[in-house]
Design an enzyme around this catalytic site. Sequence first.
Site, mmCIF file in Angstrom:
data_model
loop_
_atom_site.group_PDB
_atom_site.id
_atom_site.type_symbol
_atom_site.label_atom_id
_atom_site.label_comp_id
_atom_site.label_asym_id
_atom_site.label_seq_id
_atom_site.Cartn_x
_atom_site.Cartn_y
_atom_site.Cartn_z
ATOM 1 N N HIS A 346 0.828 -1.126 0.103
ATOM 2 C CA HIS A 346 -0.204 0.029 0.018
ATOM 3 C C HIS A 346 0.856 1.087 -0.118
ATOM 4 C CE1 HIS A 346 -4.006 1.924 0.468
ATOM 5 N NE2 HIS A 346 -3.311 3.009 1.040
ATOM 6 N N ALA A 347 0.742 2.117 -1.048
ATOM 7 C CA ALA A 347 1.552 3.619 -1.205
ATOM 8 C C ALA A 347 1.445 4.183 0.182
ATOM 9 C CB ALA A 347 1.144 4.198 -2.349
ATOM 10 N N HIS A 376 -0.372 11.841 -5.773
ATOM 11 C CA HIS A 376 -0.940 11.847 -4.233
ATOM 12 C C HIS A 376 0.285 11.775 -3.347
ATOM 13 C CE1 HIS A 376 -3.750 10.882 -1.042
ATOM 14 N NE2 HIS A 376 -2.775 10.179 -0.913
ATOM 15 N N HIS A 380 2.352 14.421 -0.236
ATOM 16 C CA HIS A 380 2.679 14.387 1.071
ATOM 17 C C HIS A 380 4.048 14.661 1.469
ATOM 18 C CE1 HIS A 380 -1.008 12.218 2.465
ATOM 19 N NE2 HIS A 380 -0.808 10.919 1.597
ATOM 20 N N GLU A 404 -3.907 14.817 2.903
ATOM 21 C CA GLU A 404 -4.511 13.669 1.484
ATOM 22 C C GLU A 404 -5.009 14.448 0.491
ATOM 23 O OE1 GLU A 404 -3.904 10.651 1.865
ATOM 24 O OE2 GLU A 404 -3.297 10.773 3.888
ATOM 25 N N HIS A 504 -6.197 0.337 5.881
ATOM 26 C CA HIS A 504 -6.150 1.357 7.001
ATOM 27 C C HIS A 504 -6.814 0.537 8.103
ATOM 28 C CE1 HIS A 504 -5.867 3.338 3.125
ATOM 29 N NE2 HIS A 504 -5.468 4.408 3.895
#
Length: 607
Positions: A346-347, A376, A380, A404, A504
């Site tokens: 998961h990135a 995306h 961050h 986000e 998550h």
Amino acid sequence: MLGSLRVLTICLLIPSFASAQNMSLSTAVTVKDLETFLKAANERLNDLSVKYNQAQWVQETYITDDTEAVAAAMNENYLQAISDLAAEAKRFDNLQASPELTRQLKLLKLLVAAPAPNDPKERAELARLGAWLSGIYGKGKYCPKTGPFAGQCMGQSEMEKAMASTKDPEVLLDLWVGWRTISAPMRQNYTRFAELANKAAREMGFRDLGALWRSNYDMTPEQFSAELDRLWNQVRPLYLSLHAYVRSQLVKKYGAQMVPPTGPIPAHLLGNIWAQDWTHIYDLLNVPSGSGVDLTPILQQKHIDDLRMVRYGEAFFTSLGFEPLPKTFWERSMFRKPADRDVICHASAWDVDNQEDLRLKMCIRINDEDFRTIHHELGHNFYQRAYRHQPFIFEESANDGFHEAIGDTIALSITPEYLKQIGMISDAPGPDADIGLLMHKALEKVAFLPFGLLIDQWRWGVFSGQIKPDDYNKAWWQLREKYQGVAAPVQRTERDFDPGAKYHVPGNTPYARYFLADILQFQFHRGLCRAIGYQGPLHRCSIYNNKVAGERLKKMLEMGKSQPWPDALYALTGERQMDASAILDYFAPLQKWLDEQNANNGVKPGW
Ligand code: X8Z
Ligand code: ZN
């Protein structure tokens, strides 16, 4: 540093025989004391968080029992420091200080998504469970016995690719059910994890862990819940229009036996393991034009590899006036799935030393979706670097939705015109392609909205005790149906633990942030497009190469979490409220089209 904190703690002791006057003397704390306390706290937390980041990086890029244990130990130290400091900070409760210092004191308690209980044994157990949950997800694989994927063992990354690639309902069902076998074993440990983190949140003075999460938005937890409802009600009609149209086309494809024309959509038919992004079923939807530009074949034809995809992302940010990524980013990141070990695919974007040691961890696939995800993630990284001069406690985004939203805001500027400018395509499709373009985008952004909302509706219910362990799965599917209008394709029971099949949940990352980001990115995009004097339709605006937009963005990013988020929002957009009118503006032509189609076909939105 630890020593000086201990001295401060000693000052707390109030001799029982002290007179009222003496008491006020011995307990009097000054603004200077608070400054000293916060300076030391920031340094200590920074130091421990760097150690935890390093251990966590190794764990997530090389999952073994040992790396899990090391990461848990480092997390424990960090959590303990926060608990100790939060307890010590109580002595400043009644002190009048500047808003900046008071804000740091308040945010100190909100630094982690799973605070540690006071009891050392429980603290160690919580850290262990956290690392175990993250590890079992990362190692999770499903190995189909039949069908086109027989003989392969697939983790998250392969599963996403497989679900996107086939329209065969039997194969999809097998993959869908198969992926959920990885999460059933999490149930007991997740229950205990939630219990311990909840206990710690209560020890810190919150009603439960959900209330702690909702306290991080410069308003009360109740106000935040109401704020989410308000935003959801703003976008719900758009979602309903999209849902109804998509369902009517799936009825055509799979028949009314499989897809109830007025009911919820079976969750395995939407091209994604969690039904959170529907872009992969675009070609089933009978849209009169193409989907705009699909980068997948272009990237492949041009032999653009993972590294160059990241370079394109970086180049967008530098075109706005940001410094290029540091050399170490290219040396230390993980762009490719290693062949020889388990990693968390998961990135995620990292700032290991909270300064310059930026990294990307991602199992990049050469396709359109990952091209956008890279933007995306870089959002961050550029945010992290912009706020590096803030004290540690403020080294965060204005609220977590902002973090986000930044990279996604940039990705909204990946318009056909931009792709032409960078030589990716030779001709940009004209306005007759707009419905296709908007539909493609809506399948990503509008389809996501209720999903973004419901994950934490479930967790808040779990943490408050409203959802009991015996009803975990039942409550999950009730929320999936209520918000998303999707249903499990086969019966689920309490032997399953379907929330755990989403990264998550075992990763304990709060999720309301993604719902907020989905709204905010359009607001940011509109604000920046207005700032540069753009006047056309929002979906054709790109801020590429525009230094005015870059300056605006930078100003907000540099603020970190030092000001309440409405001030940060104001710096970027001139607005102080989160507002879904921008996403509605953006999709207005599509909504009109969807409503016409639904009316012409006699399709009624809802389920
Ligand atoms: O988790 C992510 C990012 C990393 S912060 C890849 N996202 C959410 C998800 O995949 O569920 C981005 C969109 C929503
Ligand atoms: Zn993210």
